[in-house]
Enzyme design. Structure first.
Site, short mmCIF file in Angstrom:
data_model
loop_
_atom_site.label_atom_id
_atom_site.label_comp_id
_atom_site.label_asym_id
_atom_site.label_seq_id
_atom_site.Cartn_x
_atom_site.Cartn_y
_atom_site.Cartn_z
CD GLU A 183 10.97 59.95 65.70
OE1 GLU A 183 10.49 60.21 64.59
OE2 GLU A 183 11.46 60.80 66.45
CD GLU A 372 15.92 61.06 66.31
OE1 GLU A 372 15.12 61.96 65.97
OE2 GLU A 372 16.05 60.00 65.67
C1 FCB Z 1 12.88 62.57 63.82
C2 FCB Z 1 13.58 61.50 63.00
C3 FCB Z 1 14.95 61.92 62.50
C4 FCB Z 1 14.93 63.35 62.02
C5 FCB Z 1 14.39 64.26 63.08
C6 FCB Z 1 14.41 65.72 62.71
O1 FCB Z 1 11.52 62.38 63.77
O2 FCB Z 1 13.73 60.34 63.76
O3 FCB Z 1 15.35 61.02 61.50
O4 FCB Z 1 14.20 63.43 60.86
O5 FCB Z 1 13.07 63.88 63.37
#
Ligand code: FCB
Length: 474
Positions: A183, A372
């Site tokens: 990210e 994620e």
């Molecule tokens: C994302 C991050 C991860 C965690 C989630 C909830 O933005 O990559 O580390 O904090 O959110």
């Protein structure tokens, strides 16, 4: 309805064949974590200080007053983590490597003890039949590099490429798939733009520079890694949100397009196409980025995998005086209409479907992995010791159904990683937001699979689920 139609439909429905959600063969199922959020052991194995150590130890930066000094203690308890992955039947684990464990001062030869820790973790994963998918940078920059200018300083790109090369030299005999960044949009904006994450700087100029240096770092790291082996599959994990106009007006539609450019393409477009998105270029931005001759050629690389981190959608309104020059505002908790998680994030499964379709169409159908996706709910053990986190199961059902629709529509998605394996140190929120499939008791550090973890195991075992079946509800 004609008899003929009934004849063909009914048996199919009865056997579940019409409604079953089945993922492609060889689909990867896993969980994701990040080093600073779970490892602890911050003074062990020769590890140096990171910007997150400095930030979390600064009064008032973490909502709960906690630090990541111990977190889930995965530095010592990683076998417990691997056991949880096994229990769920995962065949992939996305974790991150802590740069200051490898280069305590952000430069020089790799620290043997740091490498040895990740060798132990990788070996344990391989022995359990789980693919290791390390991310090289999930936000814990060595503090020594921040002291020399951090991500806004061009030299950090060279330092990062050197570190990347050291990692693949050390672990490349047993790891094939890699993620470079986690990210870039979030750590540059939160860390240098608004200062609510490490290193806590709030400066638009610093933020813009940081975005360009991170893009350069990614290109350089990719090439350094590729030089070590043509066999590696190298990707990066980007934060995405499908942007939707908040009304039918054309000004809101334009605003949503500008937010798409800033949020979803600021890193992706230079990487895959060698150009920044044009509609995001306001007066002064190119100068602020400090783009030099040859930079865009150095940034452009053919990533093998696009990692998709997606939690929610962005509902966008035009705004004339936003401080960032976007001419747009993403409506927060109050403006969005879907249900909210305990973090206030909107639950909007279609966002995953819509975003994947758009990126696949705009970028010639690259290979994706969901790196994620998840939600924060505070459910704790009941009297029977069980954690009945039914809202999390509903969340995953919705997003996995949306993902399946995208795959059916032709998007090439190779795997799915839930965020996250276990409740952990959620950055500026401390342990106040629980995203885990396993519950972490932050006194004993014991982990217990939640009901969602058991449900996830069931989905993995069937490589899908039946949205209409009671048995597949929980
Ligand atoms: C994302 C991050 C991860 C965690 C989630 C909830 O933005 O990559 O580390 O904090 O959110």
């Amino acid at each position: 309805m004609s008899t003929g139609t009934r004849g063909s439909l009914v048996p199919a429905l009865e056997s579940g064949a019409m409604s079953r959600i089945a993922f492609p063969k060889a689909f990867r199922w896993g969980c994701a974590t990040a080093a600073y959020q779970i490892e602890g052991g911050v003074h062990e194995g020769g590890r140096g200080e990171s910007i997150w150590d400095r930030f979390s130890h600064t009064q008032g930066k973490i909502r709960t007053g906690e630090t990541g000094d111990i977190a889930c203690d995965s530095y010592h308890r990683f076998p417990d983590d691997v056991a949880l992955l096994r229990e769920m039947g995962c065949n992939s684990y996305r974790f991150s490597i802590s740069w200051p464990r490898i280069q305590p001062d952000g430069k020089g030869r790799p620290n043997r003890e740091g490498i040895a820790y990740y060798e132990r973790l990788v070996d344990a994963l391989l022995a359990a039949g789980i693919r290791p998918l390390p991310t090289l940078y999930h936000w814990d920059l060595p503090q020594a590099l921040e002291d020399r200018g951090g991500w806004p300083a061009r030299d950090t790109a060279h330092r990062f490429a050197e570190y990347a090369q050291q990692i693949v030299r050390s672990l490349g005999d047993r790891v094939r798939d890699w993620m470079i960044f986690n990210e870039p949009g979030i750590f540059t904006f939160f860390g240098y733009g608004i200062g609510i994450h490490a290193p806590g700087i709030a400066n638009r100029q610093a933020m813009l520079r940081a975005t360009h240096v991170v893009n350069l770092a990614q290109g350089e790291a990719f090439r350094a890694m590729r030089e070590e082996s043509g066999e590696f599959r190298i990707g990066s994990a980007f934060s995405f949100q499908a942007m939707e106009p908040a009304s039918d007006s054309s000004v809101d539609a334009d605003a949503a397009e500008r937010m798409h450019a800033w949020t979803n393409e600021w890193f992706l477009r230079p990487t895959l196409r060698g150009a920044y998105p044009e509609n995001a270029f306001e007066a002064g931005v190119p100068e602020a980025l400090d783009i030099r001759e040859g930079d865009l050629e150095r940034i452009q690389v053919p990533l093998d995998l696009i990692g998709v981190n997606l939690y929610s959608r962005g509902l966008v309104r035009a705004a004339s005086n936003d401080p960032w020059g976007w001419g747009a505002r993403v409506l927060g908790m109050g403006g969005s209409t879907g249900p909210k998680t305990d973090f206030g994030w909107e639950v909007w499964p279609d966002s995953l479907h819509d975003l994947l379709l758009r990126l696949s169409a705009d970028y010639d159908a690259p290979a994706f992995e969901i790196t994620e996706n998840g939600c924060s709910y505070a459910d704790a053990p009941g009297a029977d010791g069980k954690i009945a986190d039914l809202r999390r199961i509903a969340f995953f059902r919705g997003y996995l159904s949306a993902l399946h629709r995208a795959i059916e529509a032709g998007v090439d998605v190779r795997g799915y990683h839930a965020w996250t394996l276990l409740d952990n140190f959620e950055w500026a929120e401390g342990t106040g937001q629980r995203f885990g499939l396993a519950f972490t008791d932050f006194t004993s550090r014991d982990r217990t699979l939640k009901q969602s973890g058991h449900w996830f195991a069931h989905v993995i075992a069937q490589n899908g689920f039946d949205p209409d079946s009671e048995a597949d509800q929980a």
